[in-house]
Write a protein that holds these residues in place. Sequence first.
Motif, PDB file in Angstrom:
ATOM      1  N   ALA A 106       0.867  -1.208  -0.036  1.00 48.51           N
ATOM      2  CA  ALA A 106      -0.005  -0.203  -0.099  1.00 48.51           C
ATOM      3  C   ALA A 106       0.865   1.173  -0.074  1.00 48.51           C
ATOM      4  O   ALA A 106       0.509   2.229  -0.377  1.00 48.51           O
ATOM      5  CB  ALA A 106      -0.907  -0.016   1.186  1.00 48.51           C
ATOM      6  N   GLY A 107       1.994   1.282   0.656  1.00 51.15           N
ATOM      7  CA  GLY A 107       2.830   2.406   0.767  1.00 51.15           C
ATOM      8  C   GLY A 107       3.795   2.376  -0.116  1.00 51.15           C
ATOM      9  O   GLY A 107       4.831   3.099  -0.178  1.00 51.15           O
ATOM     10  N   ALA A 108       3.906   1.572  -1.235  1.00 51.95           N
ATOM     11  CA  ALA A 108       5.139   1.239  -2.299  1.00 51.95           C
ATOM     12  C   ALA A 108       5.406   2.571  -2.862  1.00 51.95           C
ATOM     13  O   ALA A 108       6.788   2.661  -3.085  1.00 51.95           O
ATOM     14  CB  ALA A 108       4.700   0.043  -3.086  1.00 51.95           C
ATOM     15  N   GLU A 109       4.696   3.223  -3.589  1.00 51.65           N
ATOM     16  CA  GLU A 109       4.749   4.331  -4.437  1.00 51.65           C
ATOM     17  C   GLU A 109       5.563   5.328  -3.548  1.00 51.65           C
ATOM     18  O   GLU A 109       6.494   6.029  -3.979  1.00 51.65           O
ATOM     19  CB  GLU A 109       3.526   4.719  -5.122  1.00 51.65           C
ATOM     20  CG  GLU A 109       2.855   3.775  -6.212  1.00 51.65           C
ATOM     21  CD  GLU A 109       3.684   3.911  -7.451  1.00 51.65           C
ATOM     22  OE1 GLU A 109       4.507   4.797  -7.504  1.00 51.65           O
ATOM     23  OE2 GLU A 109       3.292   2.781  -8.171  1.00 51.65           O
ATOM     24  N   GLU A 110       4.825   5.750  -2.453  1.00 53.39           N
ATOM     25  CA  GLU A 110       5.552   6.858  -1.773  1.00 53.39           C
ATOM     26  C   GLU A 110       6.958   6.314  -1.276  1.00 53.39           C
ATOM     27  O   GLU A 110       7.754   7.120  -1.110  1.00 53.39           O
ATOM     28  CB  GLU A 110       4.475   7.170  -0.721  1.00 53.39           C
ATOM     29  CG  GLU A 110       5.020   8.274   0.676  1.00 53.39           C
ATOM     30  CD  GLU A 110       4.072   8.547   1.463  1.00 53.39           C
ATOM     31  OE1 GLU A 110       4.471   9.453   2.418  1.00 53.39           O
ATOM     32  OE2 GLU A 110       3.234   7.799   1.425  1.00 53.39           O
ATOM     33  N   LEU A 111       7.142   5.374  -0.793  1.00 53.66           N
ATOM     34  CA  LEU A 111       8.657   4.779  -0.190  1.00 53.66           C
ATOM     35  C   LEU A 111       9.298   4.806  -1.393  1.00 53.66           C
ATOM     36  O   LEU A 111      10.623   5.167  -1.138  1.00 53.66           O
ATOM     37  CB  LEU A 111       8.124   3.481   0.444  1.00 53.66           C
ATOM     38  CG  LEU A 111       9.586   2.831   1.025  1.00 53.66           C
ATOM     39  CD1 LEU A 111       9.885   3.796   2.146  1.00 53.66           C
ATOM     40  CD2 LEU A 111       9.334   1.314   1.528  1.00 53.66           C
ATOM     41  N   ALA A 112       8.864   4.367  -2.521  1.00 55.04           N
ATOM     42  CA  ALA A 112      10.000   4.350  -3.598  1.00 55.04           C
ATOM     43  C   ALA A 112      10.721   5.660  -4.203  1.00 55.04           C
ATOM     44  O   ALA A 112      11.507   5.889  -4.224  1.00 55.04           O
ATOM     45  CB  ALA A 112       9.281   3.609  -4.898  1.00 55.04           C
ATOM     46  N   ALA A 113       9.600   6.678  -4.149  1.00 55.04           N
ATOM     47  CA  ALA A 113       9.917   8.041  -4.492  1.00 55.04           C
ATOM     48  C   ALA A 113      11.008   8.739  -3.320  1.00 55.04           C
ATOM     49  O   ALA A 113      11.766   9.376  -3.528  1.00 55.04           O
ATOM     50  CB  ALA A 113       8.556   8.991  -4.439  1.00 55.04           C
ATOM     51  N   LEU A 114      10.585   8.190  -1.986  1.00 57.54           N
ATOM     52  CA  LEU A 114      11.545   8.713  -0.709  1.00 57.54           C
ATOM     53  C   LEU A 114      12.897   8.188  -1.069  1.00 57.54           C
ATOM     54  O   LEU A 114      13.814   8.651  -0.945  1.00 57.54           O
ATOM     55  CB  LEU A 114      10.972   8.274   0.529  1.00 57.54           C
ATOM     56  CG  LEU A 114      11.838   8.556   1.638  1.00 57.54           C
ATOM     57  CD1 LEU A 114      11.998  10.171   1.630  1.00 57.54           C
ATOM     58  CD2 LEU A 114      11.352   8.099   3.095  1.00 57.54           C
ATOM     59  N   ASN A 115      13.100   6.818  -1.384  1.00 57.40           N
ATOM     60  CA  ASN A 115      14.271   6.090  -1.716  1.00 57.40           C
ATOM     61  C   ASN A 115      15.070   6.716  -2.816  1.00 57.40           C
ATOM     62  O   ASN A 115      16.368   6.970  -2.748  1.00 57.40           O
ATOM     63  CB  ASN A 115      13.802   4.773  -2.179  1.00 57.40           C
ATOM     64  CG  ASN A 115      15.358   3.825  -2.076  1.00 57.40           C
ATOM     65  OD1 ASN A 115      16.361   4.339  -1.963  1.00 57.40           O
ATOM     66  ND2 ASN A 115      14.910   2.719  -2.227  1.00 57.40           N
ATOM     67  N   THR A 116      14.278   7.355  -3.936  1.00 58.84           N
ATOM     68  CA  THR A 116      15.018   7.811  -5.034  1.00 58.84           C
ATOM     69  C   THR A 116      15.564   9.298  -4.388  1.00 58.84           C
ATOM     70  O   THR A 116      16.623   9.450  -4.821  1.00 58.84           O
ATOM     71  CB  THR A 116      13.781   8.032  -6.044  1.00 58.84           C
ATOM     72  OG1 THR A 116      13.638   6.923  -6.729  1.00 58.84           O
ATOM     73  CG2 THR A 116      14.560   8.914  -7.459  1.00 58.84           C
TER      74      THR A 116
END
Length: 470
Positions: free
Chosen positions: A76-86
Amino acid sequence: MSIQSQAPSLLDAQDDASITIMSPLDGSEVGSLPCTTREQIGLAVSLARAVQPEWAATSPADRGAALRRAAAALRAGAEELAALNTRETGKPPADALGGIEAGISTLEQYAELGPVHRGLSLRGAATASDYTVAEPRGIAVLLTPWNDPVAVAAGLIGAALVTGNTVIHKPSERCPHVGEMLGRLLQPAFPDGVFTTLTGDGEVGRLLTTETDVDVVAHVGSSATGGRIARAASLTGAHVIRENGGNDPLLIDADVDPVWAAGQAALGAFANAGQICTSVERIYVHRDIAEPFLAALTEEARAWTGSSGFPPLVDERMRDAVEAQVAEALQLGARCLAGGSVPDGPGAHYPVTVLADCTGSMTVMTEETFGPVAPVTVVDSFHDGLHLAASGPYGLAASVLTGSIAHAQQAIAALAVGTVKVNAVFGGAPGGAAQPRGISGAGFGYGPELLDEFALVKVVHISSPPQGDA
C-alpha cells in the motif's frame, strides 16, 4: 495475540543528535531525523526480551499471517516509499519500486516457509522417538544497507520474525528516512516490541552490537564494519550473519564474442552506478580479444553515460572515495578510456568510467570501489587470469565468460567465493542462498537457509519407561 504495549515510542529524541541527509540528485535537503540514544537502545532491547517468549509461543502459521499483513502494508505504501528512496539515495524510480516489490515477495515467501520449517526424524531404538526441533535464538539485531534498503531489510526481517525472534532493525544512516518509513509501514502488523526500528549513525549500530542481551546480529554492509561486529560478538556470544564487501572479478576467455562480453561487463560494473553488492569490480580479459573488447566496452560506457536517469552515487563522501581510487590508478599508469572525472553541478554524480592497463598495485583492483568504474587488466592466458581472479581476501562472488566447459569447471573449483556465475554477471534461481568467504562475510543471508541461521536446533530423545510385570 495478547502481547500488550509496554513502552512509549522508541523514536522520541532524548538529546540533540540527529542525521541530516542531502539528496545526491541535486544537493537539496531531504530532512533530519533524531539519533536513538543509549537509553532508548536499552529500552528497545528490554522490551524485545520481555515479549520474545510469547512471540516464540505464537504458532508459525500466525507469525506467517503477521508477515502477510506487513507485506500488504508495504504494498500500500510502495509508491511513496519508492519516491523517498529515489530522493534519499538516488536510486532510479523503477529500480526503487522494483526493490520494494522484491521486499513484498520476500515477506510473503517467508510467511509460507516459516510454517514448514521442519526438523528431522532420527533413527533410534524401536521403542524410542528421536527428532530435532528448531527454536528461535531470541533477539535479532538487523543492520541493513542503503543500496537496496527495502529488499535486503525485508528478507532479514521476514526470516527473523517468522522463526520466532524479536527484531530490532537499524537501517543505514545513509537512508534513515527510508528506514523510518519502512518501520512505520511494517510495525502495526506485529505486537508491540516484536519489531522495532531505531534510527542512528554508526555509534548506534556499535551500541546495539555490544549489547550482551542480543542473541543474533545480521549485518549487510562493509567488510570493515562486519569485522568489528564479529569481534564484538566474540565477547557477547551473539551469532553473526554477515554479507560484507566484495571485490568481484570478471574473467573473460579468448573464445567469447568480445562485444557480448563488453555488454556483460558494462551491466555488471555500471548497473545502479556500480552500487550493488555483487557488482563487477575488476576485469581480466584474454589478450586475443582485448582490443575489440575494450573498444566495445568504451562504447557501452558512452551509451550508459548518455542514458536518461543514470543514478548518482549515494552521497559526496562516496563520490570522493571513488574519485580517489580512479585518480590513484591514473597516477600509477592506467589509461582512462571513458569518464574519470567529477562533473560540474550539484549532487553526487560520477560518470561511467573505463580504465585500461590496470595492475595489482592499484586500489581500484584490490579493494571494493562501489562506483561505475570498470578497471581492466589484459592477461596472456585463461589460467593467468584465473590466478589473478582468485587472489585477494574477498570472497563474495565472481563471474566467468567462457565457451569451454573445462575452463568453467576449473574456475568453479578455484574461485573461493560464495557464488560463481558462468556466462551471466547477474541472475540465479529463486530461493538461492550462498555463504560468503573471507572478509566478505559468513553464514547464509538469503533463501530457506536463512531460517536456519535465525534458529537453534534442539535434539529430543524420548524412551519408553521400564515395563513392570503384568
